[in-house]
Motif scaffolding. Structure first.
Motif, short mmCIF file in Angstrom:
data_model
loop_
_atom_site.label_atom_id
_atom_site.label_comp_id
_atom_site.label_asym_id
_atom_site.label_seq_id
_atom_site.Cartn_x
_atom_site.Cartn_y
_atom_site.Cartn_z
N ILE A 3 0.82 -1.20 0.00
CA ILE A 3 0.00 0.00 0.00
C ILE A 3 0.86 1.25 0.00
CG2 ILE A 3 -1.44 1.38 1.56
CD1 ILE A 3 -3.22 -0.88 1.93
N LEU A 6 2.25 1.92 -3.37
CA LEU A 6 1.20 2.41 -4.27
C LEU A 6 0.83 3.85 -3.93
CD1 LEU A 6 -1.07 -0.76 -4.29
CD2 LEU A 6 0.03 0.26 -6.29
N LEU A 7 0.79 4.13 -2.63
CA LEU A 7 0.47 5.49 -2.21
C LEU A 7 1.57 6.45 -2.67
CD1 LEU A 7 -1.50 7.26 -0.64
CD2 LEU A 7 -0.13 6.86 1.40
N GLY A 10 0.93 7.27 -6.02
CA GLY A 10 -0.18 8.20 -6.05
C GLY A 10 0.28 9.62 -5.80
N MET A 129 -8.59 4.24 2.01
CA MET A 129 -7.45 3.55 1.44
C MET A 129 -7.37 2.11 1.95
SD MET A 129 -3.68 5.14 1.76
CE MET A 129 -3.34 4.61 3.43
N VAL A 348 -9.76 -0.25 -9.45
CA VAL A 348 -8.53 -0.09 -8.67
C VAL A 348 -7.38 -0.85 -9.31
CG1 VAL A 348 -7.46 -0.39 -6.41
CG2 VAL A 348 -9.87 0.21 -6.58
N PRO A 352 -4.86 1.99 -11.63
CA PRO A 352 -4.27 2.36 -10.34
C PRO A 352 -3.92 3.85 -10.28
CG PRO A 352 -2.76 0.99 -11.60
CD PRO A 352 -4.06 0.97 -12.32
N TRP A 356 -5.09 5.76 -6.97
CA TRP A 356 -4.08 6.23 -6.01
C TRP A 356 -3.80 7.71 -6.16
CZ3 TRP A 356 -3.45 3.55 -1.85
CH2 TRP A 356 -3.77 2.18 -1.87
N ILE A 359 -6.57 9.33 -4.20
CA ILE A 359 -6.34 9.19 -2.75
C ILE A 359 -5.29 10.20 -2.29
CG2 ILE A 359 -5.40 7.65 -0.98
CD1 ILE A 359 -7.86 6.40 -1.67
N ALA A 360 -4.16 10.23 -3.00
CA ALA A 360 -3.09 11.15 -2.60
C ALA A 360 -3.58 12.60 -2.68
CB ALA A 360 -1.86 10.93 -3.48
#
Lengths: 495, 320
Positions: A3, A6-7, A10, A129, A348, A352, A356, A359-360
């Motif tokens: 995670i 991936l973040l 992001g 998340m 997702v 991606p 992501w 999210i970021a």
């Protein structure tokens, strides 16, 4: 650890200068339309949608999502300063937020609401998340019977709103239920109480009713009192909240965030329900429930946290199931479609960058909103120093222009004025308008859910008790109803 | 001196006002932007389609086409505004099956084919019948067989009473002679969610929303209601191919108030005809899951009239 990487990707997307700029613009526009009554996030997103055609899909989503959650920050401003709820989720903020402003604590209320929004928004992104897939599975288990039970529970909370008598609150709620009946019925589509006026077939627009009852009603009452300027004058005891106020706000913030996050996942009016359920919970838990309605900081902190957390978690059905949960998110869905991305259960893993990156950008956006809103508080509070004789006409114009902007309709302006007169009468008779407005929103939803359940079960009422979630929710409702009785019994035994 | 100057100014202002108010010299239509009234709020597929139209219209119309939102009353408010407008071609309605056939019939609102002159149909959206991925029915016919053997057992989630899902299902039920349990939901998202969550068996959706669900195995498309198969879902048969005589699509069309001069309607029709061939317009509509399907004024007037008569029978039967 996957995670985190991936973040990190992001953030690499969200922190490019272009995306950062779009995130900032989104937050700014969102705050602005949150402050302006009338024009809500869906209308604004629809207006800006064509601009995003030429952008990269991730940028488009970052911009539009920023408008949506930015509006949640701005929405509380007019509620606190002028008793005008800019959107449904900030009706509850009016109750104690405006009272705080009248006592010279507007700065504190605004600060708690900005910081609370930031904490709740950020916590909700963390939840989004980490917990999105299991929560989506949970949302899928919510059928009509579960919604019915949730709405029954919600409607029971309406009586707790405000500081006045419970009887009067219930009378207002009953009136709200009746007003909510106006329009085409949700199951058969037959007109009710429309008297052949097509304009009424979609019912009363919530924003108009709320702006009239609260905003215009408040102005009319104030104009009558000669002492208003003194009352509204801000005695600056420290612009922002004091240490005791922060301490009092802490737990309500945490509870509101949690509640908002979970209820917000449910498509429909998650943000609204969570805001006033949070208010009711705080009032129930408080050792001094009589302070609610008189400017209790907990009554601002809890609901504000709840509606912001709910705004963020309402992205979950879109991102994990491909189904938009409200009108604003439906437009973000449309923006993705136009870019050739079809949100669905595989979004997702297939996109991606979009997930992501979004999210970021939400982490960044919440920070931007905090930095943007805290300095504005000083400016807003200054606004209250304007003599009321000058401020009042501006407020009226502001509200009426807002009312016109909803549907470009003069009829709507008339509706707002009419509800303003009703609001004035209610205030004179010492009735709290919040239960009316919320019952008006919940009533039609409850009716639809109840009738839908009964069509599904072919008239069998057991459907509400056989399904675990709805049975549990109804059990809570029954306990809540019985709680005064139980307390009374205990107290009697103690004597 | 001063008074005379004021007087001159006032005269000049008056003249200017008169010039503005007097009818424009016999300039060719369109001499000013044309308003396209959308009888719904922002953001729906109707709005998105209208904006796609407006984005290219000025190239073919010679004037801007302004989308004006007049929501309310299931489309009746915006529709009536256009009916009452001056029939000079500068105010058009972006109408559709929802408000101008179904709502008009169900609520007896005077906003149907008797009140308008069609300019052009732009496109239509066929509805896609879909069930959960683990449903026992592999084909449309199997589902109909089940409903026949178990009257009233099939739980169908519609997207609102008399909406884009409810209406075609009523047509199918009539053609196939089946009874089903009709559960109204508040829009396409909630209806799809109900099917995914197992709270209903089937619904109608639109292709771009369903394609990812089908790819993930969550949903299965059984049939489309259009006259032809959909290009982006070529494997899914039409209801007609499955043996039931039903075709139903939600159209969108530009409509002018009755009494608009034929020459003006022709001009507008010609502009829409060219617009329908525009590549960027076609691409936008395709992303929204529709195909452009142009019909001119006369042709569409006939299509609409036929649809109106079928719909009137369904509505009449339901109201009994």
């Amino acid at each position: 650890m996957e995670i985190l990487s991936l973040l990190a990707q992001g953030f690499a997307i969200a922190l490019t200068p272009t995306n950062l700029a779009y995130g900032f613009v989104g937050a700014l526009v969102g705050t602005a339309i949150g402050v302006l009554p009338g024009l809500g996030p869906p209308a604004t997103i629809a207006l800006l949608l064509p601009i995003t055609y030429g952008m990269a899909p991730t940028s488009a989503v970052i911009l539009l999502a920023g408008i949506f959650y930015g509006a949640m920050y701005g929405g509380s401003t007019t509620s606190i300063l002028l008793n005008i709820p800019g959107e449904a989720a900030s009706v509850v903020t009016c109750i104690d937020g405006y009272q705080m402003a009248r006592q010279g604590r507007a700065g504190a209320a605004l600060a708690v609401s900005a910081v609370g929004s930031f904490v709740a928004g950020t916590a909700s992104v963390v939840g989004l998340m980490l917990l999105a897939p299991p929560l989506a599975a949970f949302a899928l288990r919510f059928g009509a019977p579960e919604y019915t039970a949730l709405l029954v529970l919600g409607l029971m909370m309406v009586g707790y709103l405000g500081g006045g008598s419970m009887t009067k609150g219930l009378m207002m709620a009953a009136l709200g239920l009746l007003l909510g009946m106006v329009g085409l019925d949700p199951i058969m589509g037959s007109p009710r109480f429309t008297y052949g006026v097509f304009k009424l077939s979609e019912g009363f627009e919530f924003v108009l009713v709320a702006m009239g009852l609260f905003g215009i009603g408040e102005v009319l009452v104030n104009v009558e009192r000669s002492t208003v300027p003194e009352v509204l004058k801000t005695r600056i005891r420290g612009l922002l909240a004091s240490r005791e106020e922060w301490r009092a706000a802490g737990l309500p913030l945490a509870r509101g965030s949690l509640l908002g996050f979970f209820v917000g996942v449910l498509p429909g009016g998650g943000a609204i329900i969570s805001s006033f359920v949070s208010y009711a919970i705080e009032k129930k838990l408080s050792r001094h429930p009589e302070r609610f309605g008189q400017g209790a900081i907990e009554g601002v902190a809890g609901p504000e946290a709840a509606n912001n957390a709910a705004a963020t978690s309402s992205f979950i059905p879109l991102l994990t199931l491909g189904i938009p949960g409200n009108a604003s998110i439906a437009l973000i869905f449309a923006a993705l479609l136009i870019h050739g991305i079809r949100p669905g259960p595989l979004l997702v893993s297939e996109q991606p960058a979009v997930f992501w990156g979004l999210i970021a950008s939400m982490y960044i956006g919440n920070l931007v909103l905090l930095v943007l809103n805290l300095p504005l508080i000083r400016l807003w509070v200054k606004l209250l120093e304007v003599p009321y004789a000058i401020l009042a006409p501006f407020v009226v114009v502001f509200v009426l222009v807002g009312a016109y902007s909803v549907n470009n309709s003069v009829f709507d302006v008339g509706t707002t004025i009419a509800f303003g007169a009703v609001g004035y009468a209610l205030r004179k008779l010492d009735f709290e308008p919040a239960p009316l407005v919320l019952a008006m929103i919940l009533g039609p939803q409850l009716e639809a859910a109840l009738r839908r359940s009964l069509i599904y079960s072919r008239g069998d009422l057991l459907v509400f008790f056989e399904r675990p979630i709805s049975a549990a929710l109804l059990a809570v409702a029954v306990l809540l109803l019985l709680s005064p009785l139980v307390r009374w019994a205990f107290e009697r035994r103690a004597v | 001196m001063r008074t005379s100057r004021t007087l001159t100014l006032m005269l000049a202002a008056l003249l200017a006002a008169l010039a503005a108010a007097s009818p424009a010299p016999a300039q060719e239509f369109p001499a000013k932007p044309v308003e396209l009234v959308l009888p719904f709020g922002p953001g729906g597929s109707h709005d998105l389609t209208a904006r796609a139209v407006a984005s290219v219209a000025h190239q073919y119309l010679g004037q801007a086409l302004l989308v004006v939102l007049r929501p309310g009353g299931g489309g009746a408010v915006g529709s009536q505004q256009v009916i009452r407008a001056k029939p000079d071609g500068y105010t058009l309605l972006f109408g559709g099956t929802g408000p101008n056939t179904i709502f008009a019939l169900v609520q007896k609102a005077p906003i149907g084919p008797d009140q308008f002159v069609p300019v052009a149909r732009v496109n239509h959206s066929p509805a896609v019948l879909a069930v959960r991925g683990d449903a026992p029915w592999k084909t449309f016919r199997e589902m109909v067989e089940y409903a026949k053997k178990n009257p009233g057992k099939l739980n169908f989630a519609n997207t609102g009473p008399w909406g884009a899902a409810d209406f075609p299902m009523r047509l199918i039920a009539r053609a196939a002679g089946i009874e089903y349990n009709n559960i109204p939901y508040d829009g396409g998202g909630p209806a799809l969610l109900a099917v995914l969550g197992g709270h209903a068996d089937a619904t109608f959706g639109f292709a771009p929303q369903l394609i990812p669900q089908i790819a993930a195995g969550k949903m299965r498309a059984l049939a489309v209601t259009g006259a032809r198969r959909l290009s982006i879902m070529a494997g899914v048969p039409t209801v007609k191919e499955e043996g039931f005589d039903v075709t139903f699509t939600m159209w969108r069309a530009a409509l002018a108030p009755k009494g608009t001069p034929p020459a003006v309607v022709e001009k507008l029709e010609a502009a829409f005809r060219k617009l329908a061939e525009d590549r960027s317009f076609k691409a936008l509509i395709k992303q929204l899951g529709d195909d452009v399907d142009f019909q001119g004024s006369k042709e569409f007037a006939e299509t609409w009239r036929q649809e109106w008569e079928t719909a009137a029978q369904i509505v009449g039967a339901a109201k009994k």
